[in-house]
Design a protein around this motif. Structure first.
Motif, PDB file in Angstrom:
ATOM      1  N   LYS A  85       0.661  -1.306   0.037  1.00  0.00           N
ATOM      2  CA  LYS A  85       0.345   0.267   0.003  1.00  0.00           C
ATOM      3  C   LYS A  85       0.715   1.415  -0.014  1.00  0.00           C
ATOM      4  CE  LYS A  85      -3.476   2.036   2.772  1.00  0.00           C
ATOM      5  NZ  LYS A  85      -4.184   2.383   3.623  1.00  0.00           N
ATOM      6  N   GLN A  86       2.231   1.136   0.835  1.00  0.00           N
ATOM      7  CA  GLN A  86       2.668   2.656   0.422  1.00  0.00           C
ATOM      8  C   GLN A  86       3.141   2.616  -0.675  1.00  0.00           C
ATOM      9  OE1 GLN A  86       5.493   1.705   3.458  1.00  0.00           O
ATOM     10  NE2 GLN A  86       4.706   2.758   5.794  1.00  0.00           N
ATOM     11  N   ILE A  87       4.261   1.453  -1.359  1.00  0.00           N
ATOM     12  CA  ILE A  87       4.891   1.824  -2.198  1.00  0.00           C
ATOM     13  C   ILE A  87       3.486   1.757  -3.464  1.00  0.00           C
ATOM     14  CG2 ILE A  87       5.596   0.507  -4.605  1.00  0.00           C
ATOM     15  CD1 ILE A  87       7.458   0.526  -1.986  1.00  0.00           C
ATOM     16  N   ALA A  88       2.169   1.468  -3.280  1.00  0.00           N
ATOM     17  CA  ALA A  88       1.060   2.385  -4.601  1.00  0.00           C
ATOM     18  C   ALA A  88       1.070   3.451  -3.985  1.00  0.00           C
ATOM     19  CB  ALA A  88       0.029   1.217  -4.724  1.00  0.00           C
ATOM     20  N   GLU A  89       1.200   4.256  -2.651  1.00  0.00           N
ATOM     21  CA  GLU A  89       0.795   5.677  -3.251  1.00  0.00           C
ATOM     22  C   GLU A  89       1.487   6.993  -3.387  1.00  0.00           C
ATOM     23  OE1 GLU A  89       0.179   5.653   1.551  1.00  0.00           O
ATOM     24  OE2 GLU A  89      -2.039   5.373   1.085  1.00  0.00           O
ATOM     25  N   LEU A  90       3.776   6.298  -3.490  1.00  0.00           N
ATOM     26  CA  LEU A  90       4.177   6.835  -4.056  1.00  0.00           C
ATOM     27  C   LEU A  90       3.866   7.964  -4.938  1.00  0.00           C
ATOM     28  CD1 LEU A  90       7.208   4.940  -3.230  1.00  0.00           C
ATOM     29  CD2 LEU A  90       6.183   6.760  -1.821  1.00  0.00           C
ATOM     30  N   GLN A  91       4.508   8.396  -5.031  1.00  0.00           N
ATOM     31  CA  GLN A  91       4.093   9.789  -6.891  1.00  0.00           C
ATOM     32  C   GLN A  91       5.203  10.591  -7.295  1.00  0.00           C
ATOM     33  OE1 GLN A  91       0.898  12.059  -6.525  1.00  0.00           O
ATOM     34  NE2 GLN A  91      -0.678  10.355  -5.654  1.00  0.00           N
ATOM     35  N   VAL A  92       5.516  10.430  -7.991  1.00  0.00           N
ATOM     36  CA  VAL A  92       6.782  11.436  -8.460  1.00  0.00           C
ATOM     37  C   VAL A  92       6.661  13.155  -8.330  1.00  0.00           C
ATOM     38  CG1 VAL A  92       7.839  12.434 -10.739  1.00  0.00           C
ATOM     39  CG2 VAL A  92       7.346   9.993 -10.312  1.00  0.00           C
ATOM     40  N   GLY A  93       7.911  13.370  -7.454  1.00  0.00           N
ATOM     41  CA  GLY A  93       6.891  15.143  -7.270  1.00  0.00           C
ATOM     42  C   GLY A  93       7.073  15.149  -5.555  1.00  0.00           C
ATOM     43  N   GLY A  94       7.112  13.697  -4.950  1.00  0.00           N
ATOM     44  CA  GLY A  94       6.815  13.494  -3.581  1.00  0.00           C
ATOM     45  C   GLY A  94       8.275  13.904  -3.017  1.00  0.00           C
ATOM     46  N   GLU A  95       8.245  13.490  -1.989  1.00  0.00           N
ATOM     47  CA  GLU A  95       9.074  13.857  -0.741  1.00  0.00           C
ATOM     48  C   GLU A  95       9.684  12.295  -0.015  1.00  0.00           C
ATOM     49  OE1 GLU A  95      12.035  17.300   1.924  1.00  0.00           O
ATOM     50  OE2 GLU A  95       9.761  17.097   1.974  1.00  0.00           O
ATOM     51  N   VAL A  96      10.498  12.099  -0.230  1.00  0.00           N
ATOM     52  CA  VAL A  96      10.751  10.389   0.877  1.00  0.00           C
ATOM     53  C   VAL A  96      12.268  10.510   1.485  1.00  0.00           C
ATOM     54  CG1 VAL A  96       9.099   9.574  -0.834  1.00  0.00           C
ATOM     55  CG2 VAL A  96      11.866   9.611  -1.387  1.00  0.00           C
ATOM     56  N   MET A  97      11.945   9.315   2.447  1.00  0.00           N
ATOM     57  CA  MET A  97      13.227   9.085   2.806  1.00  0.00           C
ATOM     58  C   MET A  97      13.375   7.550   3.145  1.00  0.00           C
ATOM     59  SD  MET A  97      14.218  10.133   7.372  1.00  0.00           S
ATOM     60  CE  MET A  97      13.001   8.662   7.895  1.00  0.00           C
ATOM     61  N   THR A  98      15.246   7.567   2.163  1.00  0.00           N
ATOM     62  CA  THR A  98      14.668   5.575   2.371  1.00  0.00           C
ATOM     63  C   THR A  98      15.833   5.204   3.762  1.00  0.00           C
ATOM     64  OG1 THR A  98      17.713   6.743   2.081  1.00  0.00           O
ATOM     65  CG2 THR A  98      16.562   6.746   0.757  1.00  0.00           C
ATOM     66  N   PHE A 122       9.813   6.765 -10.730  1.00  0.00           N
ATOM     67  CA  PHE A 122       9.451   5.443 -10.080  1.00  0.00           C
ATOM     68  C   PHE A 122       8.982   4.498 -11.086  1.00  0.00           C
ATOM     69  CE2 PHE A 122       5.225   3.204  -7.603  1.00  0.00           C
ATOM     70  CZ  PHE A 122       6.055   3.352  -6.641  1.00  0.00           C
ATOM     71  N   ASP A 123       9.129   3.452 -11.059  1.00  0.00           N
ATOM     72  CA  ASP A 123       9.352   2.461 -11.657  1.00  0.00           C
ATOM     73  C   ASP A 123       9.890   0.407 -11.083  1.00  0.00           C
ATOM     74  OD1 ASP A 123       9.023  -0.021 -13.696  1.00  0.00           O
ATOM     75  OD2 ASP A 123      10.455   1.016 -14.436  1.00  0.00           O
ATOM     76  N   THR A 124       7.609   0.224 -11.147  1.00  0.00           N
ATOM     77  CA  THR A 124       7.638  -1.194 -10.146  1.00  0.00           C
ATOM     78  C   THR A 124       8.144  -1.928 -10.884  1.00  0.00           C
ATOM     79  OG1 THR A 124       5.509  -0.640 -11.115  1.00  0.00           O
ATOM     80  CG2 THR A 124       5.364   0.072  -9.046  1.00  0.00           C
ATOM     81  N   GLY A 125       7.911  -1.620 -12.647  1.00  0.00           N
ATOM     82  CA  GLY A 125       8.320  -3.221 -13.039  1.00  0.00           C
ATOM     83  C   GLY A 125       9.809  -3.496 -12.760  1.00  0.00           C
ATOM     84  N   GLU A 126      10.525  -2.170 -13.271  1.00  0.00           N
ATOM     85  CA  GLU A 126      12.307  -3.108 -12.554  1.00  0.00           C
ATOM     86  C   GLU A 126      12.401  -2.656 -11.544  1.00  0.00           C
ATOM     87  OE1 GLU A 126      14.360   0.482 -14.806  1.00  0.00           O
ATOM     88  OE2 GLU A 126      13.883  -0.351 -16.523  1.00  0.00           O
ATOM     89  N   ASN A 127      11.452  -2.300 -10.332  1.00  0.00           N
ATOM     90  CA  ASN A 127      12.102  -2.314  -8.953  1.00  0.00           C
ATOM     91  C   ASN A 127      13.280  -1.326  -8.734  1.00  0.00           C
ATOM     92  OD1 ASN A 127      11.515  -3.303  -6.151  1.00  0.00           O
ATOM     93  ND2 ASN A 127      12.607  -4.567  -6.895  1.00  0.00           N
TER      94      ASN A 127
END
Length: 88
Positions: free
Chosen positions: A33-46, A57-62
């Motif tokens: 669910k967290q991965i599905a909510e990610l959007q380009v332009g959003g701020e994230v922390m690793t 963001f590419d789920t196909g290539e992970n």
């Protein structure tokens, strides 16, 4: 061992297995669910604590790319994204 004891043992093993696996299923569902909510332009922390803006963001290539400074991008795997920092 008679049949009744075997049935009780099997039921006990099934319940024990379900109790051990349930948290893993919950975590996997929450992470998807967290991965599905990610959007380009959003701020994230690793998970390493690097904060940046999601630029690709590419789920196909992970894989994903985050911009940590103007003109500086890091390519990371999706599992390295710890959480989203932009408010909903």
């Amino acid at each position: 061992m008679d049949t009744q004891q075997i049935v009780v043992l099997i039921i006990g093993l099934i319940i024990l297995s379900a109790l051990m696996l349930w948290p893993q299923w919950q975590n996997r569902r929450r992470r998807q669910k967290q991965i599905a909510e990610l959007q380009v332009g959003g701020e994230v922390m690793t998970v390493g604590g690097i904060i940046g803006t999601l630029t690709h963001f590419d789920t196909g290539e992970n894989r994903a790319r985050i911009e940590i400074a103007p003109g500086v991008e890091l390519q990371i795997v999706l599992d390295a994204i710890g959480r989203r920092l932009t408010p909903e």
